[in-house]
Enzyme design. Structure first.
Site, PDB file in Angstrom:
ATOM      1  N   GLU A   1       0.916  -1.275  -0.033  1.00  0.00           N
ATOM      2  CA  GLU A   1      -0.088   0.167  -0.077  1.00  0.00           C
ATOM      3  C   GLU A   1       0.915   1.129  -0.085  1.00  0.00           C
ATOM      4  O   GLU A   1       2.092   1.205   0.581  1.00  0.00           O
ATOM      5  CB  GLU A   1      -0.962  -0.063   1.353  1.00  0.00           C
TER       6      GLU A   1
ATOM      7  N   ASN B   1      -6.711   1.624   2.726  1.00  0.00           N
ATOM      8  CA  ASN B   1      -7.409   2.749   2.970  1.00  0.00           C
ATOM      9  C   ASN B   1      -6.974   3.815   1.946  1.00  0.00           C
ATOM     10  O   ASN B   1      -7.684   4.731   1.565  1.00  0.00           O
ATOM     11  CB  ASN B   1      -7.171   3.198   4.570  1.00  0.00           C
TER      12      ASN B   1
ATOM     13  N   ASN C   1     -12.182  -0.824  -1.289  1.00  0.00           N
ATOM     14  CA  ASN C   1     -11.394  -1.555   0.109  1.00  0.00           C
ATOM     15  C   ASN C   1     -12.304  -0.928   1.422  1.00  0.00           C
ATOM     16  O   ASN C   1     -12.655   0.037   1.594  1.00  0.00           O
ATOM     17  CB  ASN C   1      -9.962  -0.756   0.445  1.00  0.00           C
ATOM     18  N   GLU C   2     -12.438  -1.988   2.112  1.00  0.00           N
ATOM     19  CA  GLU C   2     -13.128  -2.044   3.384  1.00  0.00           C
ATOM     20  C   GLU C   2     -14.256  -1.110   3.476  1.00  0.00           C
ATOM     21  O   GLU C   2     -14.179   0.136   4.252  1.00  0.00           O
ATOM     22  CB  GLU C   2     -12.086  -1.577   4.433  1.00  0.00           C
TER      23      GLU C   2
ATOM     24  N   TYR D   1      -6.895  -8.670  11.591  1.00  0.00           N
ATOM     25  CA  TYR D   1      -5.502  -8.442  12.277  1.00  0.00           C
ATOM     26  C   TYR D   1      -5.611  -9.093  13.682  1.00  0.00           C
ATOM     27  O   TYR D   1      -6.715  -8.767  14.340  1.00  0.00           O
ATOM     28  CB  TYR D   1      -4.999  -7.192  12.226  1.00  0.00           C
TER      29      TYR D   1
ATOM     30  N   GLU E   1      -6.485  -9.224   3.176  1.00  0.00           N
ATOM     31  CA  GLU E   1      -5.467  -8.703   4.581  1.00  0.00           C
ATOM     32  C   GLU E   1      -5.638  -9.390   5.733  1.00  0.00           C
ATOM     33  O   GLU E   1      -6.784  -9.638   6.629  1.00  0.00           O
ATOM     34  CB  GLU E   1      -6.065  -7.259   4.856  1.00  0.00           C
TER      35      GLU E   1
ATOM     36  N   GLN F   1       1.514  -6.507   5.369  1.00  0.00           N
ATOM     37  CA  GLN F   1       1.837  -6.152   4.249  1.00  0.00           C
ATOM     38  C   GLN F   1       3.230  -6.720   3.790  1.00  0.00           C
ATOM     39  O   GLN F   1       3.496  -7.567   4.766  1.00  0.00           O
ATOM     40  CB  GLN F   1       1.794  -4.494   4.129  1.00  0.00           C
TER      41      GLN F   1
HETATM   42  O1  AHR Z   1      -3.001  -2.759   6.166  1.00  0.00           O
HETATM   43  C1  AHR Z   1      -3.301  -1.606   6.704  1.00  0.00           C
HETATM   44  C2  AHR Z   1      -4.679  -1.207   6.830  1.00  0.00           C
HETATM   45  O2  AHR Z   1      -5.687  -1.970   7.398  1.00  0.00           O
HETATM   46  C3  AHR Z   1      -5.201  -1.065   5.359  1.00  0.00           C
HETATM   47  O3  AHR Z   1      -4.923   0.167   4.602  1.00  0.00           O
HETATM   48  C4  AHR Z   1      -6.791  -1.391   5.582  1.00  0.00           C
HETATM   49  O4  AHR Z   1      -7.537  -1.771   4.511  1.00  0.00           O
HETATM   50  C5  AHR Z   1      -6.791  -1.917   6.893  1.00  0.00           C
HETATM   51  O5  AHR Z   1      -7.678  -1.326   7.791  1.00  0.00           O
END
Ligand code: AHR
Length: 500
Positions: free
Chosen positions: A29, A74, A174-175, A246, A294, A351
């Site tokens: 990103e 994001n 995205n999201e 995450y 992700e 990432q």
């Molecule tokens: O990977 C970091 C961020 O985590 C990304 O930009 C977003 O898609 C997620 O919230």
């Protein structure tokens, strides 16, 4: 006290599915030092003629990553792709609201595609469905994938890229369920936009595949309802639904932290159920597959990131320094996804470089974080067919409910005549005895038993001490009369390959 025992029941005729190599994807990103100082640093002694860090390319190649998602995250929800192409001196410096920084645009879309070629990977491109929509998505696809003869495809040729990039995988935003997202939408608003954008894009290039945004995590209050509503709107125009997740060990409960694989497994099963329910309601013919685009551990850098000065360029951001227990969970997360190989076709470790990443760089070099190793081992050895294994193993109580002491998966590669077992012993105190009946694999022997372990769950790899946590081929697995036996050290990740 007696050693805990785990028995794996493997039958070569009971298969979950073939591993789609794209399950070993990753993500770059425009964020922090992922691009600038990560993959691109023209002033570095490690840079090639295009300014790409050669040391990083070497480390990426070792990971054997088939696709890399780009440019966000994001960031993509405010992305103007036109600002990133053409002569570098004419590219504007732009404001990135997502990460509160200034983007120089000195590295853009065409440079990224070139970088993927040098890194032996492919682009998974995301379009902006936050501040933009169908028009911009259609135009960037025309720029990338049409041969020439139209305004944007000719523009690409003028910019020096004669051949189309031929990008096959496209994320529709995205999201979009997240209130932090620029242009955040309700499920219905997003579902409609994803449908119409996907439709226009497939009219432009019917060979592409599209990914709709699922929930940003299992914890989202809209989880479930979001997936259902979005897919009811865009089922016909999309091929995959995304999942993001995450984990962190904020309470320093390591056993609970490692038990996150239980929660991840539930998340995946629930999303599959919703995809299948929508298929039924639609009287649909196709399965919607999953793109876990992700996933990782992310929490170490949260506090320090609050100090970052706004509107600077590529600050140190999301630079988690990973420890050994993070590597164990990363292995467990990969095992969990592989056990759903019939439905998860794409996944992206988020990432790749400097930002919550397996690879770190400084002006003086690049090194491998602890999480690099499970990813490298599983990506390189986990190709083939996932077998449906039954596991007899004791459980422990955790914040996520009962968690097995062992996370494991077996992958058979018929061409190479191998079976590889990946296994995490989550017992923090005791070693574990593993038994596998492999009599169906006559004439096979143990090729190697690699172990990643450390006495300190918090041990890290740094530039000064890059080899603190590294795998060693010192496991004791052996086969006797078709029965495999091994002792898995406490808190360890094990890779056992048997071969004809
Ligand atoms: O990977 C970091 C961020 O985590 C990304 O930009 C977003 O898609 C997620 O919230």
């Amino acid at each position: 006290m007696q050693m805990k025992k785990a028995t794996l029941h493997v039958n070569k005729h009971f298969k979950i599915g073939d591993v789609d190599d794209r399950i070993y994807g990753s993500f770059i990103e425009h964020l922090g030092r992922a691009v600038y100082e990560g993959i691109y640093q023209p002033e570095s002694p490690f840079a090639d003629e295009q300014g790409f860090r050669k040391d990083v390319i070497d480390l990426v190649k070792q990971l054997n990553v088939p696709v890399v998602r780009y440019p966000g995250g994001n960031f993509v929800s405010g992305y103007r792709w036109e600002d990133t192409v053409g002569p570098k001196e004419k590219r504007p410096e732009t404001v990135d609201l997502a990460w509160q920084v200034i983007e120089s645009n000195q590295f853009g879309l065409n440079e990224f595609v070139d970088w993927t070629k040098k890194s032996k990977t492919e682009t998974m491109m995301a379009v902006n469905l936050g501040t933009r929509g169908i028009e911009a998505a259609k135009n960037v696809l025309e720029y990338c994938n049409l041969k020439g003869g139209s305004y944007y495809s000719n523009l690409r040729r003028e910019h020096g890229w004669e051949q189309p990039h031929d990008i096959k995988l496209w994320c529709l935003g995205n999201e979009m369920d997240g209130p932090w997202q620029e242009g955040h939408k309700t499920a219905y608003e997003y579902g409609r936009l994803a449908a119409e954008t996907g439709r226009a894009m497939k009219m432009m290039d019917p060979t592409i595949e599209t990914v709709a945004c699922g929930s940003s995590s299992l914890q989202m209050p809209t989880f479930g309802e979001w997936e259902d509503t979005v897919l009811m709107e865009c089922y016909d125009q999309v091929d995959y639904l995304s999942l993001h997740q995450y984990y962190g060990n904020r309470d320093n409960d390591s056993a609970g932290f490692l038990a996150n694989t239980v929660a991840m497994d539930q998340f995946i099963s629930q999303v599959i159920s919703i995809c299948d329910a929508v298929k039924a309601k639609k009287r649909g013919k196709k399965d919607i597959h999953l793109s876990f685009d992700e996933w990782n551990v992310w929490y170490h850098s949260n506090e320090q990131d609050k100090q970052i000065e706004r509107w600077t360029q590529h600050p140190h951001q999301l630079e988690d320094v990973y420890n050994f227990e993070d590597a164990l969970l990363v292995a467990g997360m990969m095992i969990t996804m592989l056990r759903h190989a019939d439905r998860i076709k794409i996944a992206c470790l988020a990432q790749l470089v400097n930002v919550i990443a397996p690879i770190m760089t400084s002006d003086t070099g690049a090194w491998k974080q602890t999480i690099y190793y499970p990813f490298e081992l599983i990506s390189n050895l986990g190709r083939g067919t996932v077998l449906q294994t039954e596991i007899d193993v004791p459980f422990y109580e955790s914040v996520h409910g009962d968690a097995p002491y062992l996370d494991s998966v077996a992958i058979m590669n018929e061409e190479q005549e191998t079976v590889t077992i990946f296994a995490v012993n989550k017992d923090l105190n005791d070693q574990m005895e593993l038994a596998v009946d492999l009599r169906q694999f006559e004439g096979y022997h143990v090729d190697k038993h690699v172990v990643l372990t450390h006495s300190d769950l918090k041990a890290e790899n740094t530039e000064a001490q890059p080899n603190n946590v590294v795998p060693k081929a010192n496991g004791n697995a052996s086969i006797d009369g078709g029965r495999l036996g091994a002792v898995l050290p406490s808190q360890s990740f094990n890779v056992i390959t048997i071969k004809k």
